[in-house]
Design a protein around this motif. Structure first.
Motif, short mmCIF file in Angstrom:
data_model
loop_
_atom_site.label_atom_id
_atom_site.label_comp_id
_atom_site.label_asym_id
_atom_site.label_seq_id
_atom_site.Cartn_x
_atom_site.Cartn_y
_atom_site.Cartn_z
N THR A 2 0.85 -1.18 0.00
CA THR A 2 0.00 0.00 0.00
C THR A 2 0.89 1.24 0.00
N SER A 3 0.41 2.33 -0.52
CA SER A 3 1.23 3.54 -0.50
C SER A 3 0.36 4.73 -0.11
N ASP A 4 -0.36 4.56 1.01
CA ASP A 4 -1.17 5.64 1.54
C ASP A 4 -0.25 6.76 2.03
N PRO A 5 -0.80 7.96 2.18
CA PRO A 5 0.02 9.01 2.79
C PRO A 5 0.51 8.53 4.17
N ILE A 6 1.72 8.98 4.54
CA ILE A 6 2.29 8.49 5.79
C ILE A 6 1.53 9.05 6.99
N MET A 7 1.08 8.15 7.86
CA MET A 7 0.43 8.55 9.10
C MET A 7 1.41 8.21 10.22
N PHE A 8 1.41 9.01 11.27
CA PHE A 8 2.38 8.76 12.32
C PHE A 8 1.89 7.81 13.38
N ASP A 9 0.96 6.94 13.02
CA ASP A 9 0.65 5.81 13.90
C ASP A 9 0.53 4.59 13.00
N PHE A 13 6.41 1.29 6.16
CA PHE A 13 7.56 0.64 5.51
C PHE A 13 8.34 1.68 4.71
N PHE A 14 9.59 1.35 4.44
CA PHE A 14 10.46 2.21 3.64
C PHE A 14 11.33 1.29 2.81
N LEU A 15 11.35 1.51 1.51
CA LEU A 15 12.14 0.67 0.59
C LEU A 15 13.01 1.59 -0.25
N TYR A 16 14.31 1.31 -0.28
CA TYR A 16 15.20 2.13 -1.10
C TYR A 16 16.32 1.31 -1.70
N ARG A 17 16.97 1.95 -2.68
CA ARG A 17 18.20 1.40 -3.26
C ARG A 17 19.27 2.48 -3.10
N SER A 18 20.49 2.08 -2.79
CA SER A 18 21.57 3.06 -2.69
C SER A 18 22.86 2.43 -3.19
N THR A 19 23.87 3.28 -3.34
CA THR A 19 25.19 2.80 -3.78
C THR A 19 26.12 2.83 -2.59
N ALA A 20 26.77 1.70 -2.34
CA ALA A 20 27.73 1.65 -1.24
C ALA A 20 28.92 2.54 -1.58
N CYS A 21 29.47 3.20 -0.56
CA CYS A 21 30.63 4.05 -0.80
C CYS A 21 31.82 3.25 -1.27
N TYR A 65 6.50 6.25 13.89
CA TYR A 65 7.32 7.29 14.54
C TYR A 65 8.79 6.87 14.58
N GLN A 66 9.02 5.64 15.07
CA GLN A 66 10.40 5.13 15.15
C GLN A 66 11.01 4.96 13.77
N LEU A 67 10.18 4.51 12.83
CA LEU A 67 10.65 4.29 11.46
C LEU A 67 11.17 5.59 10.85
N GLN A 68 10.40 6.65 10.98
CA GLN A 68 10.80 7.93 10.39
C GLN A 68 12.11 8.44 10.99
N HIS A 69 12.30 8.19 12.28
CA HIS A 69 13.51 8.60 12.96
C HIS A 69 14.74 7.89 12.39
N VAL A 70 14.62 6.57 12.23
CA VAL A 70 15.74 5.77 11.70
C VAL A 70 15.98 6.10 10.22
N ILE A 71 14.93 6.37 9.48
CA ILE A 71 15.10 6.74 8.07
C ILE A 71 15.99 7.98 7.96
N GLN A 72 15.76 8.95 8.84
CA GLN A 72 16.57 10.18 8.79
C GLN A 72 18.05 9.86 9.01
N GLY A 87 9.83 3.10 -2.43
CA GLY A 87 8.47 3.06 -1.90
C GLY A 87 8.45 3.36 -0.42
N GLU A 88 7.35 3.94 0.04
CA GLU A 88 7.15 4.14 1.48
C GLU A 88 5.66 4.36 1.71
N GLY A 89 5.22 4.01 2.90
CA GLY A 89 3.80 4.18 3.19
C GLY A 89 3.39 3.36 4.39
N SER A 90 2.11 3.06 4.46
CA SER A 90 1.63 2.29 5.60
C SER A 90 1.51 0.82 5.22
#
Ligand SMILES: Cc1cc2nc3c(=O)[nH]c(=O)nc-3n(C[C@H](O)[C@H](O)[C@H](O)COP(=O)(O)O)c2cc1C
Length: 141
Positions: A2-9, A13-21, A65-72, A87-90
């Protein structure tokens, strides 16, 4: 997914791809995982991290709440770059509930090979994020 707007309760989930240094070595990877697992444990987060050909793919899930903190923290971590949010959402239900952070690499499975294989034939070719999630869920560690 699902990709509903993020609610803080509730769960998110958060899904990403990145390049290792450049120069990231096994010891660095172990440090990342150790810290991630400790913090995820304390924050009630679960998920998986896949490393292949210098790329990271990570699915992280848990209380918003905890998820958003760790994402930062993850977004400002200089051990990877070119972070692309897939992707990110509920979320109604966790996908990796037994894992504080499961780790896999090419020895466990290859995303590139998986996309080229028949296992991916049920995935909509335009849904790259859905394919990544299906691959991550298929990896046996
Ligand atoms: C690829 C990658 C994945 C990471 N995954 C997590 C994670 O799942 N949980 C976590 O707490 N930290 C994770 N980290 C580490 C954080 O980015 C950060 O270093 C750590 O949480 C300390 O946060 P701070 O910057 O607030 O001190 C990851 C780092 C990288 C490079």
């Amino acid at each position: 997914m699902t990709s509903d707007p993020i609610m803080f309760d509730g769960l998110g989930f958060f899904l990403y791809r990145s390049t290792a240094c450049d120069g990231l070595n096994v010891g660095d990877l172990e440090d990342i995982l150790k810290a991630a697992r400790q913090r995820n444990d304390a924050a009630g987060l679960t998920g998986c991290l896949h490393h292949e050909d210098g790329l990271f793919f990570q699915w992280l899930e848990g209380p918003q709440y905890q998820l958003q903190h760790v994402i930062q923290s993850i977004l400002r971590d200089t051990r990877h770059r070119d972070i692309s949010v897939l992707g990110e959402g509920s979320l109604a239900q966790r996908r990796f509930q037994d894992w504080r952070m499961r780790f896999s690499d090419r020895e466990h499975g290859s995303l590139m090979d998986w996309f080229a294989s028949s296992s991916a034939s049920t995935v909509d070719p335009s849904d790259y994020a859905g394919g990544v999630v299906a691959f991550l869920q298929s990896v046996a560690v």
